[in-house]
Scaffold this motif. Structure first.
Motif, mmCIF file in Angstrom:
data_model
loop_
_atom_site.group_PDB
_atom_site.id
_atom_site.type_symbol
_atom_site.label_atom_id
_atom_site.label_comp_id
_atom_site.label_asym_id
_atom_site.label_seq_id
_atom_site.Cartn_x
_atom_site.Cartn_y
_atom_site.Cartn_z
ATOM 1 N N ASP A 161 119.160 49.742 -12.712
ATOM 2 C CA ASP A 161 119.697 48.854 -11.509
ATOM 3 C C ASP A 161 118.651 48.855 -10.189
ATOM 4 O OD1 ASP A 161 121.872 48.068 -12.941
ATOM 5 O OD2 ASP A 161 123.219 49.693 -11.978
ATOM 6 N N ALA A 162 118.149 50.123 -10.100
ATOM 7 C CA ALA A 162 117.255 50.299 -8.848
ATOM 8 C C ALA A 162 115.899 49.623 -8.969
ATOM 9 C CB ALA A 162 116.885 51.780 -8.734
ATOM 10 N N LEU A 163 115.445 49.732 -10.263
ATOM 11 C CA LEU A 163 114.254 48.965 -10.527
ATOM 12 C C LEU A 163 114.394 47.435 -10.372
ATOM 13 C CD1 LEU A 163 112.746 50.935 -13.636
ATOM 14 C CD2 LEU A 163 111.906 51.059 -11.235
ATOM 15 N N ASP A 164 115.652 47.111 -10.879
ATOM 16 C CA ASP A 164 115.715 45.600 -10.791
ATOM 17 C C ASP A 164 116.062 44.932 -9.372
ATOM 18 O OD1 ASP A 164 115.451 45.494 -13.576
ATOM 19 O OD2 ASP A 164 117.800 45.247 -13.861
ATOM 20 N N ARG A 165 116.551 45.807 -8.533
ATOM 21 C CA ARG A 165 116.740 45.628 -7.394
ATOM 22 C C ARG A 165 115.820 45.351 -6.485
ATOM 23 N NH1 ARG A 165 120.416 48.999 -6.820
ATOM 24 N NH2 ARG A 165 119.368 50.938 -5.876
ATOM 25 N N GLU A 166 114.746 46.483 -6.700
ATOM 26 C CA GLU A 166 113.430 46.387 -5.900
ATOM 27 C C GLU A 166 112.275 45.637 -6.623
ATOM 28 O OE1 GLU A 166 113.216 48.115 -3.013
ATOM 29 O OE2 GLU A 166 115.420 48.683 -3.262
ATOM 30 N N GLY A 167 112.571 44.921 -7.581
ATOM 31 C CA GLY A 167 111.636 43.880 -7.949
ATOM 32 C C GLY A 167 110.766 44.383 -9.133
ATOM 33 N N PHE A 168 111.210 45.317 -9.755
ATOM 34 C CA PHE A 168 110.450 45.893 -10.942
ATOM 35 C C PHE A 168 111.037 45.976 -12.247
ATOM 36 C CE2 PHE A 168 109.527 48.867 -7.213
ATOM 37 C CZ PHE A 168 108.197 48.329 -6.961
ATOM 38 N N SER A 169 111.608 44.607 -12.298
ATOM 39 C CA SER A 169 112.245 44.341 -13.705
ATOM 40 C C SER A 169 111.533 44.347 -14.938
ATOM 41 C CB SER A 169 113.021 42.866 -13.716
ATOM 42 O OG SER A 169 112.140 41.853 -13.361
ATOM 43 N N LYS A 170 110.248 43.969 -14.728
ATOM 44 C CA LYS A 170 109.273 44.134 -15.942
ATOM 45 C C LYS A 170 108.753 45.725 -16.505
ATOM 46 C CE LYS A 170 107.512 39.607 -16.361
ATOM 47 N NZ LYS A 170 106.161 38.658 -16.680
ATOM 48 N N ILE A 171 109.282 46.569 -15.839
ATOM 49 C CA ILE A 171 108.714 47.856 -16.051
ATOM 50 C C ILE A 171 110.046 48.372 -17.050
ATOM 51 C CG2 ILE A 171 108.835 50.333 -15.456
ATOM 52 C CD1 ILE A 171 107.538 49.353 -12.771
ATOM 53 N N ALA A 172 109.696 48.630 -18.346
ATOM 54 C CA ALA A 172 110.476 49.182 -19.386
ATOM 55 C C ALA A 172 110.927 50.613 -19.169
ATOM 56 C CB ALA A 172 109.878 49.057 -20.720
ATOM 57 N N ILE A 173 112.239 50.841 -19.343
ATOM 58 C CA ILE A 173 112.810 52.175 -19.326
ATOM 59 C C ILE A 173 113.031 52.712 -20.975
ATOM 60 C CG2 ILE A 173 114.953 53.621 -18.896
ATOM 61 C CD1 ILE A 173 115.187 52.094 -16.370
ATOM 62 N N PHE A 174 112.317 54.017 -21.353
ATOM 63 C CA PHE A 174 112.866 54.740 -22.455
ATOM 64 C C PHE A 174 113.584 55.977 -22.023
ATOM 65 C CE2 PHE A 174 109.032 53.140 -25.260
ATOM 66 C CZ PHE A 174 109.154 51.860 -24.993
ATOM 67 N N ALA A 175 114.641 56.201 -22.653
ATOM 68 C CA ALA A 175 115.581 57.362 -22.508
ATOM 69 C C ALA A 175 114.937 58.543 -23.271
ATOM 70 C CB ALA A 175 116.934 57.106 -23.038
ATOM 71 N N ALA A 176 115.013 59.639 -22.745
ATOM 72 C CA ALA A 176 114.494 60.923 -23.552
ATOM 73 C C ALA A 176 115.483 61.964 -23.138
ATOM 74 C CB ALA A 176 113.193 61.319 -23.307
ATOM 75 N N GLY A 177 115.844 62.829 -23.962
ATOM 76 C CA GLY A 177 116.695 63.976 -23.656
ATOM 77 C C GLY A 177 118.346 63.881 -24.415
#
Length: 320
Positions: A161-177
């Motif tokens: 949500d924070a990335l999308d809100r700040e204009g970084f929607s093209k950065i992918a997120i991978f979950a670890a842990g």
């Protein structure tokens, strides 16, 4: 897997599963098996790869920024041109930007993955470094990471949500842990992750490099992982030479050394007992471990997790 991610990693199957770059464990056999199974295999070092490739090497290579000089890393990157450069654990957060700029000059075609553990750091790194992937490391991850931390169920959605809100929607997120099978993969995807990274699960694979066979047995015999493992600095202090910056601790099996220390044994005595244990043939992993999965080939683990994730995602959709 989004069409953007599919375009970036055309060899990978959906859902995208990557093996963690684990020091002392992630060798060429493990990385190759994961990649051949439609995942992305990662190494922490590539000493065993002897020849340079004329094109991008189809694996990821990770670097612990606090422990490796940038010049040495760039020499390796320029020679081998890994498809992915995984940056983790800087002594200073600003090192992420320095490394990202140097990597892009040395290997323009390589993707940059940066491992962080909080929303605030994710936003700063997104702005300063423009990584292709942010690996959001949850508090349940094995091995080392920054503390304090949170679980991926809260970390991943808030970061997305924070990335999308700040204009970084093209950065992918991978979950670890804390992801150990397809159900964990499905949960991470439902939280907004584009892919997942698994490390501890692959310690039970036949391709992983092991310090001793007793270590593998200790991993296989573990159950109730949430309470039979712990995060603490004591695991690094046991050797008497903790090289990690103060903002990092590690999760490991809560074995005899950890229990001794927590019950009031002095650090010096715990170190002495540890030193004696590692001299044994079992390297400290036999009997009382001082240093609940089935052993399978690496590729089979990837395929099994992928199929189980699809099953559970389909089940959720049908229940709506």
């Amino acid at each position: 897997m989004s069409s953007y991610i599919q375009d970036q990693y055309p060899r990978a199957s959906s859902p995208l599963i990557a093996s963690a770059a684990m020091g002392g464990f992630s060798g060429p056999a493990l990385a190759t098996a994961v990649s051949r199974a439609g995942g992305i295999g990662c190494l922490l070092k590539i000493d065993n790869i002897k020849t340079a490739n004329p094109s991008t090497l189809p694996i990821g290579v990770g670097f612990l920024l606090f422990a490796v000089s940038l010049d040495e890393a760039i020499a390796v990157i320029s020679r081998h041109l890994p498809a992915i450069i995984w940056l983790a654990c800087p002594a200073d957060e600003r090192d992420f930007e320095t490394w990202s700029n140097a990597v892009r000059k040395a290997a323009p075609a390589s993707k940059i993955w940066i491992q962080v553990a909080s929303v605030a750091v994710a936003l700063r790194v997104a702005s300063a470094c423009s990584p292709d992937v942010l690996i959001m490391q949850g508090a349940h991850a094995g091995g080392h990471g920054p503390f304090p931390g949170s679980g991926i169920v809260s970390l991943v959605p808030e970061t997305r949500d924070a990335l999308d809100r700040e204009g970084f929607s093209k950065i992918a997120i991978f979950a670890a842990g804390g992801i150990g099978d397809g159900r964990g993969v499905a949960a991470a995807l439902a939280c907004g992750a584009d892919g997942v990274v698994m490390g501890t699960r692959f310690l039970a694979s036949s391709e992983v490099d092991m310090p001793a066979e007793d270590f593998r047995e200790a991993v296989l015999e573990m159950s109730d992982g949430g309470v039979s493992t712990a995060r603490s600095n004591v695991f690094d202090e046991l050797t008497g030479r903790n090289i990690w910056p103060s903002q990092y601790d590690g999760r490991a099996i809560a074995g005899a050394s950890y229990k001794d220390f927590n019950s009031g044994t002095s650090l010096a005595e715990a170190q002495s007992r540890y030193a004696n244990a590692v001299k044994e043939a079992h390297k400290g992993y036999g009997g009382e471990v001082r240093a609940a999965v089935e052993l399978k080939p690496e590729g089979e683990i990837v395929k099994e997790c992928r199929e189980l994730a699809r099953l559970y995602l389909d089940r959720v959709i049908k229940s709506l």
